[in-house]
Design an enzyme around this catalytic site. Structure first.
Site, mmCIF file in Angstrom:
data_model
loop_
_atom_site.group_PDB
_atom_site.id
_atom_site.type_symbol
_atom_site.label_atom_id
_atom_site.label_comp_id
_atom_site.label_asym_id
_atom_site.label_seq_id
_atom_site.Cartn_x
_atom_site.Cartn_y
_atom_site.Cartn_z
ATOM 1 N N HIS A 72 0.841 -1.200 0.000
ATOM 2 C CA HIS A 72 0.000 0.000 0.000
ATOM 3 C C HIS A 72 0.876 1.250 0.000
ATOM 4 C CE1 HIS A 72 -4.116 -1.641 1.470
ATOM 5 N NE2 HIS A 72 -3.594 -2.380 0.510
ATOM 6 N N TYR A 202 -8.687 5.686 7.895
ATOM 7 C CA TYR A 202 -8.724 6.093 9.302
ATOM 8 C C TYR A 202 -9.767 7.201 9.403
ATOM 9 C CZ TYR A 202 -4.323 3.596 10.261
ATOM 10 O OH TYR A 202 -3.355 2.637 10.435
ATOM 11 N N PRO A 293 -2.952 0.822 19.113
ATOM 12 C CA PRO A 293 -2.781 0.272 17.758
ATOM 13 C C PRO A 293 -2.873 1.289 16.609
ATOM 14 C CG PRO A 293 -4.898 -0.387 18.683
ATOM 15 C CD PRO A 293 -4.150 0.288 19.777
ATOM 16 N N LYS A 297 2.061 0.150 14.885
ATOM 17 C CA LYS A 297 3.497 0.094 15.205
ATOM 18 C C LYS A 297 3.925 -1.120 16.034
ATOM 19 C CE LYS A 297 4.750 3.413 12.901
ATOM 20 N NZ LYS A 297 5.202 2.904 11.638
ATOM 21 N N TYR A 385 4.690 6.615 9.488
ATOM 22 C CA TYR A 385 3.841 5.454 9.198
ATOM 23 C C TYR A 385 4.627 4.362 8.472
ATOM 24 C CZ TYR A 385 -0.571 3.008 8.474
ATOM 25 O OH TYR A 385 -1.594 2.087 8.515
HETATM 26 P P1 FAD Z 1 3.346 -11.344 21.674
HETATM 27 O O1 FAD Z 1 2.829 -11.460 20.304
HETATM 28 O O2 FAD Z 1 2.396 -10.943 22.765
HETATM 29 O O3 FAD Z 1 4.001 -12.752 22.045
HETATM 30 C C1 FAD Z 1 4.359 -13.089 23.369
HETATM 31 C C2 FAD Z 1 4.267 -14.594 23.516
HETATM 32 O O4 FAD Z 1 4.759 -14.979 24.800
HETATM 33 C C3 FAD Z 1 2.829 -15.081 23.452
HETATM 34 O O5 FAD Z 1 2.721 -16.121 22.493
HETATM 35 C C4 FAD Z 1 2.534 -15.577 24.862
HETATM 36 O O6 FAD Z 1 1.629 -16.646 24.879
HETATM 37 C C5 FAD Z 1 3.926 -15.974 25.345
HETATM 38 N N1 FAD Z 1 4.092 -15.956 26.794
HETATM 39 C C6 FAD Z 1 3.576 -15.088 27.685
HETATM 40 N N2 FAD Z 1 3.956 -15.397 28.931
HETATM 41 C C7 FAD Z 1 4.763 -16.491 28.826
HETATM 42 C C8 FAD Z 1 5.462 -17.281 29.787
HETATM 43 N N3 FAD Z 1 5.428 -16.985 31.088
HETATM 44 N N4 FAD Z 1 6.185 -18.338 29.345
HETATM 45 C C9 FAD Z 1 6.236 -18.624 28.000
HETATM 46 N N5 FAD Z 1 5.564 -17.909 27.059
HETATM 47 C C10 FAD Z 1 4.852 -16.855 27.474
HETATM 48 N N6 FAD Z 1 -0.381 -4.108 16.846
HETATM 49 C C11 FAD Z 1 -0.575 -3.456 15.720
HETATM 50 O O7 FAD Z 1 0.405 -2.938 15.184
HETATM 51 N N7 FAD Z 1 -1.838 -3.398 15.166
HETATM 52 C C12 FAD Z 1 -2.924 -4.039 15.741
HETATM 53 O O8 FAD Z 1 -4.026 -4.010 15.236
HETATM 54 C C13 FAD Z 1 -2.738 -4.732 16.937
HETATM 55 N N8 FAD Z 1 -3.760 -5.374 17.538
HETATM 56 C C14 FAD Z 1 -3.520 -6.035 18.718
HETATM 57 C C15 FAD Z 1 -4.546 -6.688 19.387
HETATM 58 C C16 FAD Z 1 -4.324 -7.351 20.623
HETATM 59 C C17 FAD Z 1 -5.479 -8.065 21.339
HETATM 60 C C18 FAD Z 1 -3.040 -7.324 21.191
HETATM 61 C C19 FAD Z 1 -2.768 -8.004 22.537
HETATM 62 C C20 FAD Z 1 -1.995 -6.676 20.496
HETATM 63 C C21 FAD Z 1 -2.236 -6.030 19.275
HETATM 64 N N9 FAD Z 1 -1.206 -5.384 18.578
HETATM 65 C C22 FAD Z 1 -1.426 -4.734 17.447
HETATM 66 C C23 FAD Z 1 0.144 -5.395 19.042
HETATM 67 C C24 FAD Z 1 0.973 -6.464 18.330
HETATM 68 O O9 FAD Z 1 0.174 -7.589 18.053
HETATM 69 C C25 FAD Z 1 2.097 -6.775 19.271
HETATM 70 O O10 FAD Z 1 2.890 -5.609 19.366
HETATM 71 C C26 FAD Z 1 2.946 -7.974 18.862
HETATM 72 O O11 FAD Z 1 2.211 -9.174 18.988
HETATM 73 C C27 FAD Z 1 4.193 -8.037 19.730
HETATM 74 O O12 FAD Z 1 4.872 -9.238 19.508
HETATM 75 P P2 FAD Z 1 5.671 -9.921 20.683
HETATM 76 O O13 FAD Z 1 6.288 -11.140 20.076
HETATM 77 O O14 FAD Z 1 6.510 -8.945 21.366
HETATM 78 O O15 FAD Z 1 4.565 -10.337 21.760
HETATM 79 C C1 DHB Z 2 -4.559 -2.729 11.306
HETATM 80 C C2 DHB Z 2 -4.357 -2.450 12.619
HETATM 81 C C3 DHB Z 2 -3.952 -1.190 12.987
HETATM 82 O O1 DHB Z 2 -3.742 -0.907 14.264
HETATM 83 C C4 DHB Z 2 -3.743 -0.200 12.051
HETATM 84 O O2 DHB Z 2 -3.367 1.032 12.446
HETATM 85 C C5 DHB Z 2 -3.922 -0.502 10.726
HETATM 86 C C6 DHB Z 2 -4.325 -1.776 10.361
HETATM 87 C C7 DHB Z 2 -5.005 -4.079 10.926
HETATM 88 O O3 DHB Z 2 -5.231 -4.914 11.820
HETATM 89 O O4 DHB Z 2 -5.141 -4.342 9.733
#
Ligand code: FAD
Ligand code: DHB
Length: 395
Positions: A72, A202, A293, A297, A385
């Site tokens: 995009h 948005y 979100p 980022k 962005y």
């Molecule tokens: P995570 O993906 O959270 O992975 C952490 C992992 O550690 C998980 O699998 C968990 O099960 C595991 N874990 C936890 N505790 C333990 C333990 N004690 N022992 C072993 N394993 C453990 N970001 C965006 O940019 N856009 C979005 O739309 C967006 N939507 C989101 C919606 C939700 C509900 C959430 C929670 C986050 C969202 N985010 C979004 C943020 C984005 O998904 C996260 O920034 C991203 O997943 C970060 O990756 P990570 O690997 O750091 O953590």
């Molecule tokens: C999506 C999530 C976001 O937080 C955003 O800013 C744009 C797109 C998505 O889930 O597609």
């Protein structure tokens, strides 16, 4: 058991780190509380910065991303009955983002680790980290059959998300935390219907923010601002579509409805914990920082942290040099704070704060008119962005 790097969490951060380390000849063990199926199905982010795509490509992980990802070159901002395009390619000299769901990134990463014979243990319990100030930190966990394991490591990385255990292993007196909440949340749906738009929309609306995103040419992802304590049971599909229709309404444009495949509510928070390293324990991704979100980022920050960390750990463990490991926290926090500000700015520009009164909305509309009419202001949004200072793959 013995490994070089013990990794807690098989989210995007932990999985990519284990892959990048393997490419540099460093072995690791990844432990994860959830099942593989759960990790692969968890609906979250959808937008990759160009730097994130580049890292995945250079690591040999982008075969499906290059086929199925949707590039995009901009977004729409909708406000005051108008929809304005921000052209990232024009404003940033060719910058783009790629729509490719986090579920797919995680599937690709797990498949690559499994194919390479990498050690990932799912459905473990009672994770513990200790001796983190020594050069032989220990990771303990219980596997699904009840066996307790002790893994002696050279370093441990907490990639265990916001609710993980690693951050709290750093003594409270040795870290500083900044946190801010928001008086709203997002209700997100995945819908079995072709997107009604060619770029993400948005949308600022007096009734609250709305976002039209997508997952593929046949699946849409849409979000609505709701109250932070909203009960999903009060949102049957018809009510969600009615509210989306109301907020996105624009003469001459139609939002096509379809079956809702999934729905959920995401809380919003800004959170930074510093430093991201204490002794031989490193934190990466959501374990160290959370952004709201808006601006997409969170996933990109997680991937950027471990890209930097893979180089630092390789230098420390294979080269015996500590400079990059010592610089890791500051190097990441600079990017984290930029994204924290950008996400806060996008969030507060676009959401209706309950009880804020008409002044807030006039200031938001003025800011929206400015970013869609001034090339300088639009460029600032665009460069943040697509990713300000894309992370470079360490050698
Ligand atoms: P995570 O993906 O959270 O992975 C952490 C992992 O550690 C998980 O699998 C968990 O099960 C595991 N874990 C936890 N505790 C333990 C333990 N004690 N022992 C072993 N394993 C453990 N970001 C965006 O940019 N856009 C979005 O739309 C967006 N939507 C989101 C919606 C939700 C509900 C959430 C929670 C986050 C969202 N985010 C979004 C943020 C984005 O998904 C996260 O920034 C991203 O997943 C970060 O990756 P990570 O690997 O750091 O953590
Ligand atoms: C999506 C999530 C976001 O937080 C955003 O800013 C744009 C797109 C998505 O889930 O597609």
């Amino acid at each position: 058991m013995r490994t070089q790097v013990g990794i807690v969490g098989a989210g995007p951060a932990g999985l990519l780190l284990s892959h990048l380390l393997a490419l540099r000849g460093i072995d690791s063990v990844v432990v994860e509380t959830r099942s593989r199926a759960y990790c692969e199905a968890r609906q979250r982010a959808g937008v990759l910065e160009c730097g994130s795509v580049q890292v995945l490509r250079e690591a040999g992980l982008a075969a499906r991303l290059d086929r199925q990802g949707l590039e995009h070159g901009g977004i729409y901002l909708q406000f005051g009955g108008k929809r304005r395009h921000i052209d990232f390619r024009d404003l940033t000299g060719g910058g783009t983002v790629t729509v490719y769901a986090q579920t797919e990134v995680v599937k690709d990463l797990i498949a690559a680790r499994v194919a390479a014979g990498g050690a990932i243990e799912f459905e473990i319990g009672d994770t513990e980290v200790s001796a983190i100030t020594s050069d032989r930190p220990v990771l303990r966990y219980t596997s699904p059959d009840g066996t307790r394991h002790e893994v002696e490591c050279d370093a441990i990385v907490g990639c265990d998300g916001f609710h993980g255990i690693c951050r709290d292993a750093i003594p409270a007196g040795a870290r500083t935390v900044w946190e801010a909440g928001y008086p709203y949340a997002w209700l997100g749906i995945l819908a079995d219907v072709a997107p009604s738009t060619d770029e993400l929309i948005y949308c600022h609306h007096p009734a609250g923010f709305a976002l039209h995103s997508l997952r593929s040419p046949r699946v849409s992802r849409l979000y609505l601002q709701v109250a932070p304590d909203e009960d999903i049971a009060k949102w049957p599909d018809d009510r969600i579509w009615d509210e989306l229709q109301r907020r996105f309404a624009l003469p001459g444009w139609e939002l096509t409805e379809g079956p809702v495949l999934e729905k959920g509510i995401t809380p919003m928070r800004s959170f930074v914990s510093s430093p991201m390293r204490y002794g031989r324990l490193f934190l990466a991704g959501d374990a160290a920082h959370i952004v709201p979100p808006t601006g997409a980022k969170g996933l990109n920050l997680a991937l950027a942290d471990v890209t930097v960390l893979a180089g630092a750990l390789t230098s420390l463990l294979a080269g015996g040099r500590s400079e990059l490991a010592d610089a890791y926290s500051d190097a990441c926090l600079e990017r984290v704070w930029r994204a924290t500000h950008f996400s806060w700015w996008m969030t507060t520009m676009l959401h209706a704060t309950p009880g804020a009164g008409p002044m807030e909305s006039q200031l938001q509309l003025s800011q929206l008119r400015y970013v869609t009419s001034s090339r300088a202001a639009a460029t600032s949004l665009a460069e943040n962005y697509v990713g300000y200072r894309p992370v470079a793959m360490p050698g």
